[in-house]
Design an enzyme around this catalytic site. Structure first.
Site, PDB file in Angstrom:
ATOM      1  N   LYS A 165      -7.317   4.568 -19.235  1.00 10.19           N
ATOM      2  CA  LYS A 165      -7.639   4.947 -20.605  1.00 10.19           C
ATOM      3  C   LYS A 165      -6.420   4.721 -21.509  1.00 10.19           C
ATOM      4  CE  LYS A 165     -11.381   6.060 -18.420  1.00 10.19           C
ATOM      5  NZ  LYS A 165     -11.754   7.379 -17.976  1.00 10.19           N
TER       6      LYS A 165
ATOM      7  N   TYR B 111     -14.961  15.026 -16.193  1.00 14.72           N
ATOM      8  CA  TYR B 111     -15.462  13.651 -16.131  1.00 14.72           C
ATOM      9  C   TYR B 111     -16.596  13.592 -15.088  1.00 14.72           C
ATOM     10  CZ  TYR B 111     -15.516   8.736 -14.863  1.00 14.72           C
ATOM     11  OH  TYR B 111     -15.910   7.466 -14.577  1.00 14.72           O
TER      12      TYR B 111
ATOM     13  N   ARG C 282       0.837  -1.224   0.000  1.00 21.30           N
ATOM     14  CA  ARG C 282       0.000   0.000   0.000  1.00 21.30           C
ATOM     15  C   ARG C 282       0.859   1.257   0.000  1.00 21.30           C
ATOM     16  NH1 ARG C 282      -2.091   1.884   4.620  1.00 21.30           N
ATOM     17  NH2 ARG C 282      -2.601  -0.205   5.393  1.00 21.30           N
TER      18      ARG C 282
ATOM     19  N   ASP D 181      -6.127  17.494 -15.565  1.00 26.43           N
ATOM     20  CA  ASP D 181      -6.435  16.105 -15.925  1.00 26.43           C
ATOM     21  C   ASP D 181      -6.023  15.948 -17.392  1.00 26.43           C
ATOM     22  OD1 ASP D 181      -7.660  13.747 -16.849  1.00 26.43           O
ATOM     23  OD2 ASP D 181      -9.303  13.916 -15.406  1.00 26.43           O
TER      24      ASP D 181
END
Ligand SMILES: *Cc1c(COP(=O)(O)O)cnc(C)c1O
Length: 397
Positions: free
Chosen positions: A212, A115, A62, A187
């Protein structure tokens, strides 16, 4: 070749060769998948030093993992940033970035065309934490300037924006951020570092939904942040550590693999997208086409200055609106009705009822997203087959 020498090479070469050399011990040319949750310590004292931050090393996946670290080095290298942080999804990246910069009582000035998931984060969750998000039409930088408050710590934009393909002027908005001591996050999912490098244009943070184009094959959910060392250390140590949205080593490896072919894929996506955009703009059943590469795009000139190519997403309005749009989509044979984007397969969807269904009717109008807008993530199939599919489906409405 070492990292300093590689920096002088072209982007496509950087993508193939990565940020480092072959594994020193084994010579493995590709980074292995370190599919391990934990890492052995030699002594209790070493463990204490690792946790105290007095010593560098891997502790627990993590907090960091060698495969993920290789991905982070490479994406930082490609985006020309100091450091990067890979996360479980684009939304994990968005929430982690926001919480690393703002606290209760602060505000964010954001574009009103983002988005759909980011818009929901800004509309629902952050306000619950007493973080105000002011959404403006950021295609005009003056609106950003006017919205800035003394407590604004972050400006959040997406350019080209999902799904309207509108652009925001990165250098102009970066200057506003600097003047107000705020950070600018861009972004960069649609453009990728192949076509646009926001940090070189003055932005502070770059975000990717690596799901993406960076993955490129529709087989991974992942997110990436790139920024200066202080921001990335805070995002990792203060936010990711507590919220827990870490990426799996296997997904990091898929993204490392995706990056190698990013330039050839993006070139082909953009080549095909331009052909579809031109075809649609002359079609009698189409009202309006949204693609930054068309001279009719209202920000075509800006696109030419801050991007080196126009990307693989095309949106358009069909005559007759939503119902006709739905009938058209249902008649496609090759393109797949699906959300997400940036895959080798062509994907098609209607933002107002799918990816941007988190927007109210008023918010859709303000963002410039018509109810009948159709968004195509143009794949890398032969463009003539894509044109044939559009043509036969348009003939049926
Ligand atoms: C998909 C997307 C996101 C969210 O990313 P996930 O990986 O789905 O969490 C953020 N920004 C843009 C522009 C996107 O297209």
């Amino acid at each position: 070749m070492n990292a300093a020498e590689l920096q002088t090479k072209h982007f496509a070469t950087l993508c193939v060769h990565g940020a480092g050399e072959a594994d020193k011990e084994t010579g493995a040319l590709n980074t292995p998948i370190y599919q391990s949750s934990t890492f052995a310590m030699h002594t209790a004292q070493e463990g204490a030093a690792l946790f105290a931050g007095e010593r560098e090393g891997y502790v627990y996946t993590r907090l960091g993992n060698p495969t993920t670290a290789a991905l982070e080095r490479e994406i930082a290298f490609l985006e020309k940033g100091e450091k990067a942080l890979a996360l479980a999804s684009g939304m994990a990246a968005a929430s982690t970035a926001a919480l690393a910069v703002v606290a209760s009582g602060d505000s964010i000035v954001a574009s009103n065309c983002l988005y759909g998931g980011t818009h929901k984060l800004f509309k629902d969750l952050l306000p619950r934490m007493n973080i105000e998000v002011i959404e403006v039409d950021a295609t005009d930088s003056k609106n950003v300037q006017k919205a800035m408050q003394p407590n604004t710590k972050l400006i959040y934009i997406e350019t080209p924006a999902n799904p309207s393909l509108t652009l925001n002027d990165i250098p102009a908005i970066a200057a506003i951020a600097k003047k107000h001591n705020a950070k600018l996050l861009v972004d960069n999912t649609f453009a990728t570092p192949y076509f646009q490098r926001p940090l070189e244009l003055g932005a502070d943070i770059v975000l990717h939904s690596a799901t993406k184009y960076i993955s490129g094959h529709g087989d991974t959910i992942a997110g990436i942040l790139v920024g200066d060392g202080e921001f990335i250390d805070c995002a990792r140590g203060e936010i990711l550590r507590d919220l827990g949205g870490c990426i799996s080593p296997f997904n990091s490896w898929l993204l490392l693999r995706g990056l190698k072919t990013l330039p050839v894929r993006i070139e082909k996506h953009a080549f095909n997208a331009m052909r579809l955009a031109k075809y649609l703009s002359f079609h009698p059943k189409v009202d309006k086409v949204y693609y930054p590469g068309l001279p009719t795009h209202p920000q075509h000139e800006l696109a030419k200055t801050q991007m080196s190519g126009f990307g693989g997403i095309v949106a358009f309005e069909i005559k007759g609106g939503r119902k006709t749009g739905e009938r058209f989509i249902n008649n496609l044979k090759l393109m797949t009705i699906a959300v997400s984007l940036g895959d080798v397969d062509t994907l098609i969807q209607m933002p107002s009822t799918m990816t941007h269904s988190t927007y109210s009717v008023e918010e859709l109008a303000a963002a410039g997203i018509p109810e009948g807008l159709v968004r195509i993530s143009v794949g890398i199939e032969h463009y003539k087959d894509l044109l044939d599919d559009l043509s036969q489906a348009l003939a049926k409405v």
